[in-house]
Design an enzyme around this catalytic site. Structure first.
Site, PDB file in Angstrom:
ATOM      1  N   ASN A  84       0.630  -1.121   0.017  1.00 46.43           N
ATOM      2  CA  ASN A  84       0.002  -0.019  -0.035  1.00 46.43           C
ATOM      3  C   ASN A  84       0.795   1.239  -0.087  1.00 46.43           C
ATOM      4  OD1 ASN A  84       0.306  -1.084   2.567  1.00 46.43           O
ATOM      5  ND2 ASN A  84      -0.276   0.353   3.602  1.00 46.43           N
ATOM      6  N   GLN A 139      -5.055  -3.762  -2.001  1.00 50.56           N
ATOM      7  CA  GLN A 139      -4.648  -2.846  -2.997  1.00 50.56           C
ATOM      8  C   GLN A 139      -4.599  -3.385  -4.518  1.00 50.56           C
ATOM      9  OE1 GLN A 139      -4.073   0.464  -2.521  1.00 50.56           O
ATOM     10  NE2 GLN A 139      -4.222   0.534  -0.400  1.00 50.56           N
ATOM     11  N   SER A 146     -11.215  -5.346  -0.183  1.00 49.52           N
ATOM     12  CA  SER A 146     -11.834  -4.264   0.412  1.00 49.52           C
ATOM     13  C   SER A 146     -12.628  -3.216  -0.626  1.00 49.52           C
ATOM     14  CB  SER A 146     -11.030  -3.432   1.421  1.00 49.52           C
ATOM     15  OG  SER A 146     -11.620  -2.160   2.047  1.00 49.52           O
ATOM     16  N   GLY A 147     -13.885  -2.864  -0.113  1.00 51.49           N
ATOM     17  CA  GLY A 147     -14.517  -2.162  -1.514  1.00 51.49           C
ATOM     18  C   GLY A 147     -14.129  -0.798  -1.500  1.00 51.49           C
ATOM     19  N   HIS A 148     -13.533  -0.196  -0.607  1.00 48.44           N
ATOM     20  CA  HIS A 148     -13.495   1.354  -0.625  1.00 48.44           C
ATOM     21  C   HIS A 148     -12.281   1.533  -1.452  1.00 48.44           C
ATOM     22  CE1 HIS A 148     -10.340   2.159   2.776  1.00 48.44           C
ATOM     23  NE2 HIS A 148     -10.632   1.091   2.990  1.00 48.44           N
ATOM     24  N   CYS A 188       3.161   7.887  11.306  1.00 48.15           N
ATOM     25  CA  CYS A 188       2.321   6.647  11.752  1.00 48.15           C
ATOM     26  C   CYS A 188       1.330   7.328  12.487  1.00 48.15           C
ATOM     27  CB  CYS A 188       2.819   5.686  12.502  1.00 48.15           C
ATOM     28  SG  CYS A 188       2.893   5.696  14.071  1.00 48.15           S
TER      29      CYS A 188
HETATM   30  N1  PLP Z   1      -4.708  -4.090   3.689  1.00 46.46           N
HETATM   31  C1  PLP Z   1      -3.987  -3.125   2.820  1.00 46.46           C
HETATM   32  C2  PLP Z   1      -2.698  -3.617   1.997  1.00 46.46           C
HETATM   33  C3  PLP Z   1      -4.371  -2.002   2.802  1.00 46.46           C
HETATM   34  O1  PLP Z   1      -3.951  -0.966   1.922  1.00 46.46           O
HETATM   35  C4  PLP Z   1      -5.718  -1.541   3.654  1.00 46.46           C
HETATM   36  C5  PLP Z   1      -6.143  -0.426   3.872  1.00 46.46           C
HETATM   37  O2  PLP Z   1      -5.502   0.612   3.385  1.00 46.46           O
HETATM   38  C6  PLP Z   1      -6.138  -2.553   4.422  1.00 46.46           C
HETATM   39  C7  PLP Z   1      -5.462  -3.893   4.500  1.00 46.46           C
HETATM   40  C8  PLP Z   1      -7.360  -2.524   5.345  1.00 46.46           C
HETATM   41  O3  PLP Z   1      -8.555  -2.371   4.688  1.00 46.46           O
HETATM   42  P1  PLP Z   1      -9.743  -1.686   5.384  1.00 46.46           P
HETATM   43  O4  PLP Z   1      -9.595  -0.176   5.380  1.00 46.46           O
HETATM   44  O5  PLP Z   1     -10.918  -2.068   4.608  1.00 46.46           O
HETATM   45  O6  PLP Z   1      -9.873  -2.214   6.760  1.00 46.46           O
END
Ligand code: PLP
Length: 390
Positions: A149, A177, A197-199, A322
């Site tokens: 990410n 991602q 993940s949807g968003h 962070c």
């Molecule tokens: N894993 C990765 C690689 C991500 O980039 C993210 C969110 O940025 C997540 C997990 C977590 O997803 P969610 O925001 O839907 O909990």
């Protein structure tokens, strides 16, 4: 404003919103109800399951809806380690995973699970040889993200899947991602579990899914009613599930054209910003997410960079701070070998479908302007170079 933070989240697509809205006010039945009025909701959930599955070459019955990517990650790590406790207590992951994996691993360690965090090279790639060397009789799960990410590096998922299959170890990939952005096939890549993940693909925040290969049983994370074939309790979030299904369908339909367009814009952006002296790319130069440009600009601080970029009308992010408020650079940037003082100047620009051709130039101009301005007042920038340069 130019939104260049699509890795953080995306705008809900208007088509997706249109599709989900009737499930709030018209088809609001509970999918578990037995009367005909609820069938619309039930049917919509099952349709969405098929659409979500198609993107990764899976079957609808292998998709389980969750509240987000983090829940999917938690579920698989906790569910596998508790189910297979008698078989082994060792899992393998990488040192650049998202906190949804990292923090869950830390909790599991407190419960006696042994975790190997594979190192990565300067590009953020895991070595398949390191993986092979880490496997032992006790290993029950390998969890390696599809794409990072922060720096966008895509991991050798196919090779990792082949090793996992040969050694008969479960393989999970956090594809939050990557899902809908790059081609993934769970059968060809021997993936047993996949988080999404949807968003990140134009559905709202707060909906996700876990792919679980047919025939594999893991312990539940959430117990209760019989939803999701008794494997994830809680009344289904029908409108959001419908949204995820539609976003998945659109992502699949437009994947090739998006990859081509975004890769071109990304490469133009990278080429331009790397002309700023003492600036370097983070992540792999080519094997990276189509829309993601991540760099470090020496002599400036990520936070100041972001605020100034926003003043220039650009939304972006940085890996340097962070969420706890600590000023430590991110674990990802340190893991690829960047020293603290350089990792502090990190900038992530992530392009998405809504970006127009030409945005990459405007973004690059803003980066040039802001870098020059901040360097002019930076205590670690003298005579056109950082003070640590000879
Ligand atoms: N894993 C990765 C690689 C991500 O980039 C993210 C969110 O940025 C997540 C997990 C977590 O997803 P969610 O925001 O839907 O909990």
């Amino acid at each position: 404003m130019i939104y260049a933070d699509n890795s953080a989240t995306t705008r809900t697509k208007p088509e997706v919103l249109d599709k989900m809205l009737p499930y709030f006010t018209e088809h609001y039945g509970n999918p578990s109800s037995l009367y005909a009025f609820a069938y619309d909701a039930k049917r919509a959930v099952e349709n969405a399951r098929e659409e979500v599955a198609k993107v990764i070459g899976a079957r609808g019955k292998e998709i389980f809806f969750t509240s987000c990517g983090s829940e999917s990650d938690n579920w698989v790590l906790r569910g596998v380690t508790s189910k297979l406790r008698d078989k082994g207590n060792h899992i393998i992951t990488s040192c650049i995973e998202h906190p949804a994996i990292m923090e869950t691993c830390k909790q599991l360690e407190k419960q006696g699970i042994r975790v190997t965090y594979l190192p990565v090279d300067e590009y953020g790639s895991v070595s398949v040889d390191d993986l092979k060397a880490a496997i032992c009789d006790e290993t029950i799960l390998i969890s390696i993200m599809t794409a990072n990410n922060e720096i966008g590096t895509i991991q050798p998922i196919r090779e990792i899947g082949a090793i996992a299959k040969e050694k008969e170890i479960f393989f999970h990939t956090d594809a939050v991602q990557a899902y809908g952005h790059i081609p993934i096939n769970v059968d060809e890549m021997n993936i047993d579990f996949l988080s999404l993940s949807g968003h990140k693909i134009g559905a709202p925040k707060g909906i996700g899914a876990l792919y679980i290969r047919s025939g594999i049983r893991i312990d539940n994370l959430i117990y209760g009613g019989g939803q999701e074939k008794r494997r994830r309790a809680g009344t289904e979030n029908v409108p959001y599930i419908v949204a995820l299904g539609e976003a998945a369908r659109l992502a699949n339909e437009h994947m090739n054209e998006n990859i081509a367009r975004l890769t071109k814009m990304r490469d133009a952006l990278i080429e331009r910003v790397l002309k700023i002296p003492y600036t370097r790319l983070t992540g792999h130069p080519t094997n990276r997410l189509p829309g993601l440009c991540s760099i470090v600009i020496e002599g400036i601080e990520g936070e100041a960079l972001l605020l100034n970029m926003f003043n220039e009308g650009i939304c972006a992010s940085s890996g340097s701070a962070c969420s706890s408020g600590s000023l430590d650079p991110s674990h990802v940037l340190l893991s690829i070998g960047l020293p603290h003082h350089i990792a502090h100047g990190s900038l992530r620009l992530s392009l998405g479908e809504d970006n127009a051709v030409g945005d990459e130039i405007k973004i690059a101009e803003a980066v040039e302007k802001v870098a020059a301005k901040l360097r002019a007042m930076s205590p670690v920038w003298e005579n056109g170079k950082p003070v640590w340069e000879e």
